[in-house]
Design a protein around this motif. Structure first.
Motif, PDB file in Angstrom:
ATOM      1  N   SER A  50      -3.002 -13.890   5.702  1.00 51.90           N
ATOM      2  CA  SER A  50      -2.078 -13.831   6.910  1.00 51.90           C
ATOM      3  C   SER A  50      -2.909 -13.806   8.072  1.00 51.90           C
ATOM      4  CB  SER A  50      -1.048 -12.738   6.520  1.00 51.90           C
ATOM      5  OG  SER A  50      -0.244 -12.952   5.561  1.00 51.90           O
ATOM      6  N   ILE A  51      -3.576 -12.393   7.979  1.00 48.65           N
ATOM      7  CA  ILE A  51      -4.218 -12.189   9.365  1.00 48.65           C
ATOM      8  C   ILE A  51      -5.375 -13.384   9.599  1.00 48.65           C
ATOM      9  CG2 ILE A  51      -5.598 -10.450  10.805  1.00 48.65           C
ATOM     10  CD1 ILE A  51      -2.978  -9.497   9.371  1.00 48.65           C
ATOM     11  N   VAL A  79     -10.561  -5.353  11.059  1.00 49.85           N
ATOM     12  CA  VAL A  79      -9.227  -5.265  11.051  1.00 49.85           C
ATOM     13  C   VAL A  79      -9.088  -4.076   9.643  1.00 49.85           C
ATOM     14  CG1 VAL A  79      -7.332  -6.541  10.200  1.00 49.85           C
ATOM     15  CG2 VAL A  79      -8.821  -7.716  11.668  1.00 49.85           C
ATOM     16  N   SER A  86     -12.495 -18.880  -0.201  1.00 46.75           N
ATOM     17  CA  SER A  86     -12.906 -19.850  -1.366  1.00 46.75           C
ATOM     18  C   SER A  86     -12.742 -21.228  -1.288  1.00 46.75           C
ATOM     19  CB  SER A  86     -12.227 -19.225  -2.393  1.00 46.75           C
ATOM     20  OG  SER A  86     -10.670 -19.281  -2.438  1.00 46.75           O
ATOM     21  N   THR A 125      -2.738  -1.642  14.295  1.00 47.16           N
ATOM     22  CA  THR A 125      -1.536  -1.872  15.267  1.00 47.16           C
ATOM     23  C   THR A 125      -0.252  -2.540  14.429  1.00 47.16           C
ATOM     24  OG1 THR A 125      -1.019  -3.863  16.604  1.00 47.16           O
ATOM     25  CG2 THR A 125      -2.458  -4.377  15.114  1.00 47.16           C
ATOM     26  N   LYS A 153     -10.955 -23.359  -2.984  1.00 48.73           N
ATOM     27  CA  LYS A 153      -9.570 -23.760  -3.315  1.00 48.73           C
ATOM     28  C   LYS A 153      -8.696 -23.724  -1.788  1.00 48.73           C
ATOM     29  CE  LYS A 153      -7.925 -19.300  -5.375  1.00 48.73           C
ATOM     30  NZ  LYS A 153      -7.392 -18.655  -4.314  1.00 48.73           N
ATOM     31  N   ASN A 154      -9.275 -22.713  -0.945  1.00 50.91           N
ATOM     32  CA  ASN A 154      -8.383 -22.739   0.277  1.00 50.91           C
ATOM     33  C   ASN A 154      -9.212 -23.101   1.383  1.00 50.91           C
ATOM     34  OD1 ASN A 154      -6.377 -21.161  -0.923  1.00 50.91           O
ATOM     35  ND2 ASN A 154      -7.565 -19.398  -0.661  1.00 50.91           N
ATOM     36  N   TYR A 206     -17.024 -18.273   0.144  1.00 48.78           N
ATOM     37  CA  TYR A 206     -17.708 -17.159  -0.323  1.00 48.78           C
ATOM     38  C   TYR A 206     -18.245 -16.972  -1.891  1.00 48.78           C
ATOM     39  CZ  TYR A 206     -13.401 -15.401  -2.474  1.00 48.78           C
ATOM     40  OH  TYR A 206     -12.088 -15.147  -3.256  1.00 48.78           O
ATOM     41  N   GLY A 216      -9.036  -0.286  14.914  1.00 50.60           N
ATOM     42  CA  GLY A 216      -7.822   0.330  15.321  1.00 50.60           C
ATOM     43  C   GLY A 216      -6.657  -0.191  14.520  1.00 50.60           C
ATOM     44  N   ARG A 226       0.801  -1.195   0.124  1.00 51.96           N
ATOM     45  CA  ARG A 226       0.028   0.143  -0.149  1.00 51.96           C
ATOM     46  C   ARG A 226       1.006   1.157   0.037  1.00 51.96           C
ATOM     47  NH1 ARG A 226      -4.440  -1.990   3.741  1.00 51.96           N
ATOM     48  NH2 ARG A 226      -5.583  -3.090   2.505  1.00 51.96           N
ATOM     49  N   SER A 253      -7.942 -17.198   4.811  1.00 52.95           N
ATOM     50  CA  SER A 253      -7.042 -17.823   4.075  1.00 52.95           C
ATOM     51  C   SER A 253      -5.781 -17.013   3.899  1.00 52.95           C
ATOM     52  CB  SER A 253      -7.199 -18.569   2.649  1.00 52.95           C
ATOM     53  OG  SER A 253      -7.961 -17.344   1.950  1.00 52.95           O
ATOM     54  N   TRP A 298       3.407 -10.331  11.753  1.00 51.30           N
ATOM     55  CA  TRP A 298       2.313  -9.427  10.836  1.00 51.30           C
ATOM     56  C   TRP A 298       1.138 -10.113  11.208  1.00 51.30           C
ATOM     57  CZ3 TRP A 298       0.643  -5.461   8.292  1.00 51.30           C
ATOM     58  CH2 TRP A 298      -0.444  -5.516   7.074  1.00 51.30           C
ATOM     59  N   ARG A 352      -4.268 -12.308  -3.468  1.00 58.88           N
ATOM     60  CA  ARG A 352      -4.606 -13.832  -3.446  1.00 58.88           C
ATOM     61  C   ARG A 352      -3.764 -14.719  -2.393  1.00 58.88           C
ATOM     62  NH1 ARG A 352      -8.649 -12.663  -6.371  1.00 58.88           N
ATOM     63  NH2 ARG A 352      -9.660 -12.959  -4.281  1.00 58.88           N
ATOM     64  N   LYS A 353      -2.700 -14.053  -1.722  1.00 60.05           N
ATOM     65  CA  LYS A 353      -2.082 -14.670  -0.930  1.00 60.05           C
ATOM     66  C   LYS A 353      -2.545 -15.723   0.207  1.00 60.05           C
ATOM     67  CE  LYS A 353      -0.048 -11.140   1.841  1.00 60.05           C
ATOM     68  NZ  LYS A 353      -0.554 -11.481   3.227  1.00 60.05           N
TER      69      LYS A 353
HETATM   70  N1  NAP Z   1      -5.818  -2.855  11.306  1.00 58.29           N
HETATM   71  C1  NAP Z   1      -4.539  -3.018  11.552  1.00 58.29           C
HETATM   72  O1  NAP Z   1      -3.848  -2.791  12.167  1.00 58.29           O
HETATM   73  C2  NAP Z   1      -4.100  -3.959  10.258  1.00 58.29           C
HETATM   74  C3  NAP Z   1      -2.744  -4.639  10.498  1.00 58.29           C
HETATM   75  C4  NAP Z   1      -2.194  -5.595   9.587  1.00 58.29           C
HETATM   76  C5  NAP Z   1      -3.220  -5.762   8.357  1.00 58.29           C
HETATM   77  N2  NAP Z   1      -4.425  -5.191   8.319  1.00 58.29           N
HETATM   78  C6  NAP Z   1      -5.092  -5.115   6.878  1.00 58.29           C
HETATM   79  O2  NAP Z   1      -5.689  -6.559   7.130  1.00 58.29           O
HETATM   80  C7  NAP Z   1      -5.991  -6.805   5.819  1.00 58.29           C
HETATM   81  C8  NAP Z   1      -5.798  -8.176   5.448  1.00 58.29           C
HETATM   82  O3  NAP Z   1      -4.326  -8.494   5.331  1.00 58.29           O
HETATM   83  P1  NAP Z   1      -3.610  -9.730   5.051  1.00 58.29           P
HETATM   84  O4  NAP Z   1      -2.107  -9.740   5.044  1.00 58.29           O
HETATM   85  O5  NAP Z   1      -4.292 -11.041   5.878  1.00 58.29           O
HETATM   86  O6  NAP Z   1      -4.226 -10.139   3.496  1.00 58.29           O
HETATM   87  P2  NAP Z   1      -3.768 -11.106   2.367  1.00 58.29           P
HETATM   88  O7  NAP Z   1      -3.154 -11.932   3.190  1.00 58.29           O
HETATM   89  O8  NAP Z   1      -3.535 -10.504   1.186  1.00 58.29           O
HETATM   90  O9  NAP Z   1      -5.239 -11.633   2.151  1.00 58.29           O
HETATM   91  C9  NAP Z   1      -5.356 -12.442   0.979  1.00 58.29           C
HETATM   92  C10 NAP Z   1      -6.632 -13.409   1.198  1.00 58.29           C
HETATM   93  O10 NAP Z   1      -7.809 -12.959   1.259  1.00 58.29           O
HETATM   94  C11 NAP Z   1      -8.747 -14.080   0.490  1.00 58.29           C
HETATM   95  N3  NAP Z   1      -9.940 -13.314   0.058  1.00 58.29           N
HETATM   96  C12 NAP Z   1      -9.905 -12.527  -1.023  1.00 58.29           C
HETATM   97  N4  NAP Z   1     -11.232 -12.093  -1.182  1.00 58.29           N
HETATM   98  C13 NAP Z   1     -11.873 -12.646  -0.257  1.00 58.29           C
HETATM   99  C14 NAP Z   1     -13.288 -12.731  -0.066  1.00 58.29           C
HETATM  100  N5  NAP Z   1     -14.335 -12.111  -0.872  1.00 58.29           N
HETATM  101  N6  NAP Z   1     -13.940 -13.444   1.111  1.00 58.29           N
HETATM  102  C15 NAP Z   1     -12.977 -14.020   1.758  1.00 58.29           C
HETATM  103  N7  NAP Z   1     -11.478 -14.110   1.585  1.00 58.29           N
HETATM  104  C16 NAP Z   1     -11.036 -13.476   0.363  1.00 58.29           C
HETATM  105  C17 NAP Z   1      -7.887 -14.358  -0.522  1.00 58.29           C
HETATM  106  O11 NAP Z   1      -8.317 -15.815  -0.780  1.00 58.29           O
HETATM  107  P3  NAP Z   1      -8.990 -16.038  -2.193  1.00 58.29           P
HETATM  108  O12 NAP Z   1      -7.898 -16.098  -3.199  1.00 58.29           O
HETATM  109  O13 NAP Z   1      -9.431 -17.568  -2.376  1.00 58.29           O
HETATM  110  O14 NAP Z   1      -9.956 -15.076  -2.638  1.00 58.29           O
HETATM  111  C18 NAP Z   1      -6.382 -14.595   0.140  1.00 58.29           C
HETATM  112  O15 NAP Z   1      -6.161 -15.835   0.696  1.00 58.29           O
HETATM  113  C19 NAP Z   1      -5.259  -6.031   4.758  1.00 58.29           C
HETATM  114  O16 NAP Z   1      -6.275  -4.988   4.299  1.00 58.29           O
HETATM  115  C20 NAP Z   1      -4.347  -5.227   5.863  1.00 58.29           C
HETATM  116  O17 NAP Z   1      -4.048  -3.955   5.331  1.00 58.29           O
HETATM  117  C21 NAP Z   1      -4.843  -4.036   9.048  1.00 58.29           C
END
Ligand code: NAP
Length: 328
Positions: free
Chosen positions: A170-171, A249, A191, A275, A193-194, A209, A273, A50, A168, A142, A318-319
């Motif tokens: 990281s969070i 989140v 999805s 973090t 696949k996961n 979903y 919030g 980002r 699926s 993370w 998609r990770k």
């Molecule tokens: N508030 C905070 O302090 C904080 C801290 C850290 C992160 N975050 C935010 O948290 C978010 C998630 O981070 P992350 O690293 O976990 O993301 P990520 O790993 O990039 O999330 C990707 C995953 O989301 C799934 N996904 C995509 N569309 C979806 C849907 N419609 N329904 C359900 N799953 C879906 C994908 O699976 P498919 O390929 O099967 O769709 C993929 O496995 C980010 O936006 C990040 O900025 C906030």
């Protein structure tokens, strides 16, 4: 080490992964309260991407330019998390010694997209537990740090019913594991696949979903943890029981304002919030890793030369777990 150089990736302007430039720069020297770490692995996070792409909500743009830099990131070497080896310590540092294998965060000082990073002793840092590899340690702060931050704020009790949207990612994968550890009943939204991956980390129920819309359920969950942001606050609140909790989140200021109307109407707690991992969270993560109660999930590994490719992978959205860049 005086006058030595190191390999690094710099972000000299906002844009696609190709704006990242590999370069040589002076290797930092630790001051008396600093620790020099030879970085062996770092995750490329959604937050890094980002910043690199300056992808921020329109209402945040001015504030973000002030905070991050107007035309390019003020901190050109990105990377907020790491796993590596202590290479040198300042005279006042007693927590760690040269040769210790450590992991943690920079407290938003950034700089882990380099061969070495110099961090204040007060930064969240822990010894890498047991036989964990550098890539696994780097894949922990993370996702698990964020998951733990939100779950702890929610004052969860065993037996509660949580839905995790984006199970699926990281969070999501860390949230599923920690929620199970705390004795919750977990529904993971992902999805098809996961499905097996999310079940393998402990989810009790899966909602695909592409087939079902969980927001059509009414008053079903004690907690909803949303890592995707593809449903309105009104939709999310519909499936939460009165008195339950929404853990967004991902929530823009506009979403936060809209959410308040719905949460008030249904006495739902809204615990948003931002973090970044802190020492307390990292200590808990290290303990869970040591006891094998938390498993770092790695989506993919890249060599140091492949930093732009690693960014492109994260940009797909998609990770499954963390994208790790090793070396150099
Ligand atoms: N508030 C905070 O302090 C904080 C801290 C850290 C992160 N975050 C935010 O948290 C978010 C998630 O981070 P992350 O690293 O976990 O993301 P990520 O790993 O990039 O999330 C990707 C995953 O989301 C799934 N996904 C995509 N569309 C979806 C849907 N419609 N329904 C359900 N799953 C879906 C994908 O699976 P498919 O390929 O099967 O769709 C993929 O496995 C980010 O936006 C990040 O900025 C906030």
């Amino acid at each position: 080490m005086q006058g030595a150089y190191m390999n690094a990736w710099k972000c000299e302007r906002y844009g696609p992964p190709e704006v990242l430039v590999q370069c040589e720069m002076p290797r930092p020297e630790p001051r008396e309260d600093e620790i020099l770490i030879k970085v062996e692995a770092r995750p490329v996070t959604v937050a890094d991407c980002r910043i690199r792409g300056f992808r921020v909500p329109p209402s945040y743009r001015l504030l973000a330019r002030i905070a991050l830099g107007f035309t390019k990131p003020r901190k050109a070497v990105l990377g907020n998390y790491f796993a590596g080896t202590v290479a040198a310590t300042g005279r006042k540092v007693s927590r760690f010694a040269v040769g210790d294998r450590v992991f943690g965060g920079t407290d938003r000082a950034f700089g882990t997209y380099a061969e070495y990073v110099c961090l204040r002793d007060s930064c969240p840092m822990q010894k890498i537990p047991g036989d964990l590899d550098f890539d696994e340690a780097a894949a922990s702060p993370w996702g698990a740090g964020t998951a733990l931050f939100f779950l702890q704020r929610a004052e969860i009790q065993p037996g509660m019913n949580i839905l995790i949207n984006g199970a699926s990612g990281s969070i999501g994968l860390a949230s599923v594991q920690l929620a199970k550890y705390f004795g919750l009943h977990v529904t993971g939204v992902c999805s098809g696949k996961n499905r097996d991956l999310v079940l393998s980390v402990g989810a009790d129920v899966i909602i695909d979903y592409n087939r079902d819309n969980f927001t059509e359920e009414e008053d079903t969950y004690d907690l909803v943890l949303d890592t995707v942001g593809n449903h309105s606050p009104g939709e999310l609140c519909r499936c939460i029981r009165p008195g339950g909790t929404l853990l967004p989140v991902i929530a823009t200021p506009a979403v936060r304002r809209e959410a308040l109307r719905h949460t008030r109407a249904k006495t739902i707690r809204f615990l948003g919030g931002d973090t970044s991992v802190n020492q307390k969270l990292l200590d808990v993560i290290a303990e869970r890793l040591e006891r094998k109660e938390l498993r770092p999930i790695i989506d993919s590994r890249y060599s140091f030369d492949q930093m732009p490719e690693a960014h492109a992978r994260v940009d797909t959205g998609r990770k499954t777990g963390d994208v790790i860049v090793l070396g150099p």
